[in-house]
Design a protein around this motif. Sequence first.
Motif, PDB file in Angstrom:
ATOM      1  N   UNK A  47       5.628   6.974  10.145  1.00  0.00           N
ATOM      2  CA  UNK A  47       4.893   6.865   8.756  1.00  0.00           C
ATOM      3  C   UNK A  47       2.858   8.038   9.398  1.00  0.00           C
ATOM      4  N   UNK A  48       2.334   7.132  10.084  1.00  0.00           N
ATOM      5  CA  UNK A  48       0.840   7.685  10.787  1.00  0.00           C
ATOM      6  C   UNK A  48       1.386   9.040  11.119  1.00  0.00           C
TER       7      UNK A  48
ATOM      8  N   UNK B 274       0.902  -1.247  -0.377  1.00  0.00           N
ATOM      9  CA  UNK B 274       0.805  -0.092   0.000  1.00  0.00           C
ATOM     10  C   UNK B 274       0.875   0.974  -0.204  1.00  0.00           C
ATOM     11  N   UNK B 275       1.970   1.325   0.438  1.00  0.00           N
ATOM     12  CA  UNK B 275       2.787   2.533   0.902  1.00  0.00           C
ATOM     13  C   UNK B 275       3.437   2.726  -0.669  1.00  0.00           C
ATOM     14  N   UNK B 276       4.332   1.399  -0.770  1.00  0.00           N
ATOM     15  CA  UNK B 276       4.821   2.167  -2.393  1.00  0.00           C
ATOM     16  C   UNK B 276       3.622   2.473  -3.246  1.00  0.00           C
ATOM     17  N   UNK B 277       2.754   1.774  -3.298  1.00  0.00           N
ATOM     18  CA  UNK B 277       1.927   2.066  -4.287  1.00  0.00           C
ATOM     19  C   UNK B 277       0.645   3.501  -4.165  1.00  0.00           C
TER      20      UNK B 277
ATOM     21  N   UNK C  14      -4.705   4.314   7.096  1.00  0.00           N
ATOM     22  CA  UNK C  14      -5.298   2.717   7.273  1.00  0.00           C
ATOM     23  C   UNK C  14      -4.406   1.572   6.380  1.00  0.00           C
ATOM     24  N   UNK C  15      -3.573   1.588   5.980  1.00  0.00           N
ATOM     25  CA  UNK C  15      -2.154   0.065   5.868  1.00  0.00           C
ATOM     26  C   UNK C  15      -1.414   1.014   6.947  1.00  0.00           C
TER      27      UNK C  15
ATOM     28  N   UNK D 180      -3.754  10.059   0.997  1.00  0.00           N
ATOM     29  CA  UNK D 180      -3.398   9.974   2.304  1.00  0.00           C
ATOM     30  C   UNK D 180      -4.020   9.101   3.337  1.00  0.00           C
ATOM     31  N   UNK D 181      -5.422   8.763   3.506  1.00  0.00           N
ATOM     32  CA  UNK D 181      -6.205   7.968   4.173  1.00  0.00           C
ATOM     33  C   UNK D 181      -6.405   6.808   3.952  1.00  0.00           C
TER      34      UNK D 181
END
Length: 196
Positions: A89-90, A21-24, A139-140, A134-135
């Motif tokens: 990251x959060x 999710x982070x990479x995408x 979640x990721x 960002x939302x």
Amino acid sequence: MSIAQRGRSISVSGLLLAGSIGIISSTQTWLTVTRADAGEPILVPGADAVALLAPLSLAVLAVGAALALVGPVLRWVFAGLALLAGGLLVWWTAQILFAPPLGAVAPTVTETTGLAGDATVTEMITSISPTAWPAIALVGWAIQIVTAVFAIWTARGWKSGGRRFRTETGAHEEHEGPVDAIDSWDDLSRGTDPTR
């Protein structure tokens, strides 16, 4: 098989999902900047909004893959690193989502317009609006944090190999599936037929 015994696969899957999710999301638009000169809106990708988004996401992927291979001590170390990365990251993503700082868009605005300096960039910007990414990233990161905590909590009871699992106390072993051949011969030597 208990949840603790499934811990390795659950932890690896959770971290790989969070890292993906982070990479995408790092390649997607996180912020839309409306210009004062009525020009085309400036789109700020996640990698520009959060400088360490892509490297940390890659690190989470690597940690997820490593958890499939390492021993008990490194499980806790890697899970702790994933927890730390998730917290950072959060924090950064929440700022982007709820109160986007000028620093998150300034480099992209400067690159697009050629204008530099905080005062000039501020005058150039009418509004900064976050997109849905960002939302989605939050979640990721939530999955990542929950997974890291789960890995720390269950790492001791993870499957150690073969078909045997060590219980939390280590006092005895539980068998899954048919009795091993060696166990069968041991039982036969004591006059017990394991096939009955």
